[in-house]
Design a protein around this motif. Structure first.
Motif, PDB file in Angstrom:
ATOM      1  N   VAL A 190      73.009  35.804  25.570  1.00 34.08           N
ATOM      2  CA  VAL A 190      72.006  35.203  25.239  1.00 34.08           C
ATOM      3  C   VAL A 190      70.903  36.335  24.807  1.00 34.08           C
ATOM      4  CG1 VAL A 190      70.476  33.515  24.825  1.00 34.08           C
ATOM      5  CG2 VAL A 190      72.866  33.310  25.798  1.00 34.08           C
ATOM      6  N   LYS A 191      70.227  36.641  23.912  1.00 34.87           N
ATOM      7  CA  LYS A 191      69.100  37.344  23.667  1.00 34.87           C
ATOM      8  C   LYS A 191      67.850  36.536  23.073  1.00 34.87           C
ATOM      9  CE  LYS A 191      71.569  41.634  23.326  1.00 34.87           C
ATOM     10  NZ  LYS A 191      71.843  42.940  22.625  1.00 34.87           N
ATOM     11  N   ARG A 192      66.493  36.847  23.693  1.00 34.70           N
ATOM     12  CA  ARG A 192      65.527  36.046  23.183  1.00 34.70           C
ATOM     13  C   ARG A 192      64.641  36.776  22.049  1.00 34.70           C
ATOM     14  NH1 ARG A 192      62.404  31.542  24.158  1.00 34.70           N
ATOM     15  NH2 ARG A 192      60.224  31.582  23.487  1.00 34.70           N
ATOM     16  N   MET A 193      64.428  36.260  20.805  1.00 35.79           N
ATOM     17  CA  MET A 193      63.452  36.877  19.967  1.00 35.79           C
ATOM     18  C   MET A 193      62.243  35.893  19.990  1.00 35.79           C
ATOM     19  SD  MET A 193      63.652  37.475  15.921  1.00 35.79           S
ATOM     20  CE  MET A 193      63.689  35.740  15.330  1.00 35.79           C
ATOM     21  N   GLN A 194      60.952  36.633  20.100  1.00 40.60           N
ATOM     22  CA  GLN A 194      59.599  36.138  20.048  1.00 40.60           C
ATOM     23  C   GLN A 194      58.983  36.678  18.795  1.00 40.60           C
ATOM     24  OE1 GLN A 194      58.185  34.030  22.814  1.00 40.60           O
ATOM     25  NE2 GLN A 194      56.599  33.635  21.285  1.00 40.60           N
ATOM     26  N   VAL A 195      58.406  35.692  18.040  1.00 35.67           N
ATOM     27  CA  VAL A 195      57.808  35.797  16.629  1.00 35.67           C
ATOM     28  C   VAL A 195      56.082  35.493  17.205  1.00 35.67           C
ATOM     29  CG1 VAL A 195      57.557  35.189  14.364  1.00 35.67           C
ATOM     30  CG2 VAL A 195      59.748  35.173  15.581  1.00 35.67           C
ATOM     31  N   GLU A 196      55.538  36.649  16.760  1.00 37.80           N
ATOM     32  CA  GLU A 196      53.842  36.431  16.925  1.00 37.80           C
ATOM     33  C   GLU A 196      53.239  36.607  15.767  1.00 37.80           C
ATOM     34  OE1 GLU A 196      52.735  36.003  19.761  1.00 37.80           O
ATOM     35  OE2 GLU A 196      54.209  36.514  21.252  1.00 37.80           O
ATOM     36  N   GLU A 197      52.047  36.321  15.338  1.00 40.10           N
ATOM     37  CA  GLU A 197      51.442  36.507  14.212  1.00 40.10           C
ATOM     38  C   GLU A 197      50.917  37.737  14.033  1.00 40.10           C
ATOM     39  OE1 GLU A 197      48.004  33.728  14.338  1.00 40.10           O
ATOM     40  OE2 GLU A 197      49.370  31.881  13.552  1.00 40.10           O
ATOM     41  N   SER A 198      51.000  38.121  12.858  1.00 40.51           N
ATOM     42  CA  SER A 198      50.542  39.739  12.641  1.00 40.51           C
ATOM     43  C   SER A 198      49.116  39.675  12.773  1.00 40.51           C
ATOM     44  CB  SER A 198      50.902  40.038  11.307  1.00 40.51           C
ATOM     45  OG  SER A 198      50.427  39.176  10.194  1.00 40.51           O
ATOM     46  N   SER A 199      48.367  41.019  12.935  1.00 45.04           N
ATOM     47  CA  SER A 199      46.916  41.156  12.865  1.00 45.04           C
ATOM     48  C   SER A 199      46.217  40.455  11.695  1.00 45.04           C
ATOM     49  CB  SER A 199      46.509  42.443  13.138  1.00 45.04           C
ATOM     50  OG  SER A 199      47.189  43.279  12.004  1.00 45.04           O
ATOM     51  N   SER A 200      46.913  40.572  10.545  1.00 52.12           N
ATOM     52  CA  SER A 200      46.121  40.065   9.296  1.00 52.12           C
ATOM     53  C   SER A 200      46.314  38.677   9.182  1.00 52.12           C
ATOM     54  CB  SER A 200      47.207  40.636   8.079  1.00 52.12           C
ATOM     55  OG  SER A 200      48.255  40.353   8.210  1.00 52.12           O
ATOM     56  N   GLN A 201      47.309  37.979   9.771  1.00 52.36           N
ATOM     57  CA  GLN A 201      47.517  36.651   9.709  1.00 52.36           C
ATOM     58  C   GLN A 201      46.428  36.052  10.752  1.00 52.36           C
ATOM     59  OE1 GLN A 201      49.476  34.775   7.643  1.00 52.36           O
ATOM     60  NE2 GLN A 201      48.470  32.925   8.565  1.00 52.36           N
ATOM     61  N   LYS A 202      46.497  36.620  12.010  1.00 56.95           N
ATOM     62  CA  LYS A 202      45.230  36.264  12.822  1.00 56.95           C
ATOM     63  C   LYS A 202      43.890  36.154  12.301  1.00 56.95           C
ATOM     64  CE  LYS A 202      47.789  37.644  17.243  1.00 56.95           C
ATOM     65  NZ  LYS A 202      47.790  38.405  18.278  1.00 56.95           N
ATOM     66  N   LYS A 203      43.496  37.419  11.568  1.00 54.28           N
ATOM     67  CA  LYS A 203      42.399  37.358  10.997  1.00 54.28           C
ATOM     68  C   LYS A 203      41.831  36.527  10.067  1.00 54.28           C
ATOM     69  CE  LYS A 203      39.409  40.716   8.516  1.00 54.28           C
ATOM     70  NZ  LYS A 203      39.354  42.195   7.689  1.00 54.28           N
ATOM     71  N   THR A 204      43.174  35.992   9.376  1.00 50.24           N
ATOM     72  CA  THR A 204      42.897  35.059   8.274  1.00 50.24           C
ATOM     73  C   THR A 204      42.396  33.650   8.665  1.00 50.24           C
ATOM     74  OG1 THR A 204      44.223  36.192   6.734  1.00 50.24           O
ATOM     75  CG2 THR A 204      44.014  33.826   6.316  1.00 50.24           C
ATOM     76  N   ASN A 205      43.666  33.409  10.082  1.00 51.37           N
ATOM     77  CA  ASN A 205      43.272  32.392  10.819  1.00 51.37           C
ATOM     78  C   ASN A 205      41.843  32.309  11.401  1.00 51.37           C
ATOM     79  OD1 ASN A 205      45.856  31.528  10.000  1.00 51.37           O
ATOM     80  ND2 ASN A 205      46.877  32.336  11.828  1.00 51.37           N
ATOM     81  N   TYR A 206      41.397  33.280  11.778  1.00 50.96           N
ATOM     82  CA  TYR A 206      40.060  33.289  12.609  1.00 50.96           C
ATOM     83  C   TYR A 206      39.193  32.852  11.401  1.00 50.96           C
ATOM     84  CZ  TYR A 206      35.767  35.134  14.483  1.00 50.96           C
ATOM     85  OH  TYR A 206      34.346  35.469  15.078  1.00 50.96           O
ATOM     86  N   GLN A 207      39.220  33.656  10.264  1.00 48.12           N
ATOM     87  CA  GLN A 207      38.159  33.403   9.223  1.00 48.12           C
ATOM     88  C   GLN A 207      38.029  31.834   9.024  1.00 48.12           C
ATOM     89  OE1 GLN A 207      39.221  35.959   6.289  1.00 48.12           O
ATOM     90  NE2 GLN A 207      38.198  37.847   7.170  1.00 48.12           N
ATOM     91  N   SER A 208      39.330  31.310   8.875  1.00 47.80           N
ATOM     92  CA  SER A 208      39.348  29.743   8.401  1.00 47.80           C
ATOM     93  C   SER A 208      38.942  29.064   9.321  1.00 47.80           C
ATOM     94  CB  SER A 208      40.826  29.684   8.010  1.00 47.80           C
ATOM     95  OG  SER A 208      41.011  28.294   7.833  1.00 47.80           O
ATOM     96  N   THR A 209      38.917  29.356  10.725  1.00 48.40           N
ATOM     97  CA  THR A 209      38.594  28.382  11.799  1.00 48.40           C
ATOM     98  C   THR A 209      36.932  28.629  11.587  1.00 48.40           C
ATOM     99  OG1 THR A 209      40.317  28.810  13.208  1.00 48.40           O
ATOM    100  CG2 THR A 209      38.356  28.104  14.248  1.00 48.40           C
ATOM    101  N   SER A 210      36.367  29.949  11.373  1.00 51.23           N
ATOM    102  CA  SER A 210      35.051  30.072  11.353  1.00 51.23           C
ATOM    103  C   SER A 210      34.325  29.259  10.216  1.00 51.23           C
ATOM    104  CB  SER A 210      34.789  31.606  11.136  1.00 51.23           C
ATOM    105  OG  SER A 210      35.194  32.378  12.281  1.00 51.23           O
ATOM    106  N   GLU A 211      35.085  29.302   9.135  1.00 49.27           N
ATOM    107  CA  GLU A 211      34.531  28.881   7.782  1.00 49.27           C
ATOM    108  C   GLU A 211      34.584  27.137   7.999  1.00 49.27           C
ATOM    109  OE1 GLU A 211      37.030  29.794   4.692  1.00 49.27           O
ATOM    110  OE2 GLU A 211      36.147  31.776   4.527  1.00 49.27           O
ATOM    111  N   LYS A 212      35.469  26.669   8.807  1.00 45.90           N
ATOM    112  CA  LYS A 212      35.523  25.106   9.234  1.00 45.90           C
ATOM    113  C   LYS A 212      34.187  24.821  10.004  1.00 45.90           C
ATOM    114  CE  LYS A 212      40.507  24.545   8.631  1.00 45.90           C
ATOM    115  NZ  LYS A 212      41.729  23.990   8.945  1.00 45.90           N
TER     116      LYS A 212
END
Length: 271
Positions: free
Chosen positions: A227-249
């Motif tokens: 068994v092998k584990r794969m961890q999926v993380e948000e990309s830096s651009s996605q994090k920035k988009t999510n941060y902007q969206s949170t700030s706008e809200k």
């Protein structure tokens, strides 16, 4: 003329010399395509219809790409079959067969009769079935959302070739067919059971999990990789988009609160 007549007379009296007649005979086999599991036994059948008192010459050969080699010659087995094979009348029983025994064999029988030398042969293909080995799986330990990820699973021992099944968190993944439960599950990957690949066109955080693959070909037990584990993380651009969206809200919420506070201020307040 006299000499010619004398020659003819001698031929009639003495007879014309005769030579051995070589003709074909019928050789049969119970199974032209023999399949046997590795480490078990295989029987290569070769039958004839000669009288018991006739003198027979029996030979077995193996036909290979580099040429023809003897398997049974001068009443004994040769090569790899020495000590593992025995004659069954004119057929062969091979014990403890291995994948190296796979190939095409030819039974050749000749016999002397009153009509002369008679020859016959039969060709038999032996396929040794081999259980799969432990497959080698390649699973990335980490991936970024939105990227393409391909996992692979392969083993080369099995005969016939293995098919592959992928699992996530211990649950078998559905094969994307475009209909039925696979379609209803809104599958975002493609699993190829023949090649052993598992392809994600765009991975998401939901694809994080523990993966393993199982190889099977109907011979022996199926085999699986670790068994092998794969961890999926948000990309830096996605994090920035999510941060902007949170700030706008947050900014919009402050504006609404401010407006509501201004609306209910007493009229006597000097702005």
């Amino acid at each position: 003329m006299a000499s010619r007549g004398l020659c003819l007379l001698l031929l009639v009296c003495l007879g014309v010399p005769s030579y051995p007649d070589v003709s074909g005979i019928s050789i049969e086999t119970d199974n032209k395509n023999v399949k046997a599991e590795e480490f078990k036994e295989a029987i290569l059948s070769c039958k004839h219809k000669f009288s018991k008192g006739m003198s027979l010459r029996i030979e077995w050969k193996k036909i290979q790409s580099q040429g023809v080699s003897f398997v049974y010659y001068n009443s004994e087995f040769t090569g790899d079959l020495r000590g593992r094979a025995e004659m069954l009348n004119t057929g062969i029983r091979i014990r403890n067969v291995t994948r190296r025994d796979s190939g095409t064999y030819r039974c050749e029988i000749s016999a002397k009769s009153e009509e002369g030398q008679r020859l016959g042969e039969a060709t038999i293909t032996l396929t040794v079935l081999v259980a799969p080995a432990t497959p080698v799986c390649e699973v990335p330990s980490s991936a970024m959302t939105g990227t393409v990820v391909q996992m692979s699973c392969k083993e080369t021992e099995g005969s016939p070739p293995s098919e592959y099944q992928w699992y996530k968190n211990g649950v078998a993944l559905l094969e994307k067919t475009g209909t039925g439960s696979a379609r209803a599950a809104n599958i975002t990957y493609t699993m190829n059971k023949k090649s052993g690949t598992l392809l994600f066109n765009t991975v998401t955080k939901n694809d994080t999990g523990e993966y393993f693959c199982e190889a099977s070909n109907g011979i022996g037990l199926s085999q699986k990789c670790s068994v092998k584990r794969m961890q999926v993380e948000e990309s830096s651009s996605q994090k920035k988009t999510n941060y902007q969206s949170t700030s706008e809200k947050a900014s919009l919420l402050r504006s609404i609160v401010c407006c509501k506070s201004f609306r209910y201020l007493p009229s006597s307040v000097d702005l």
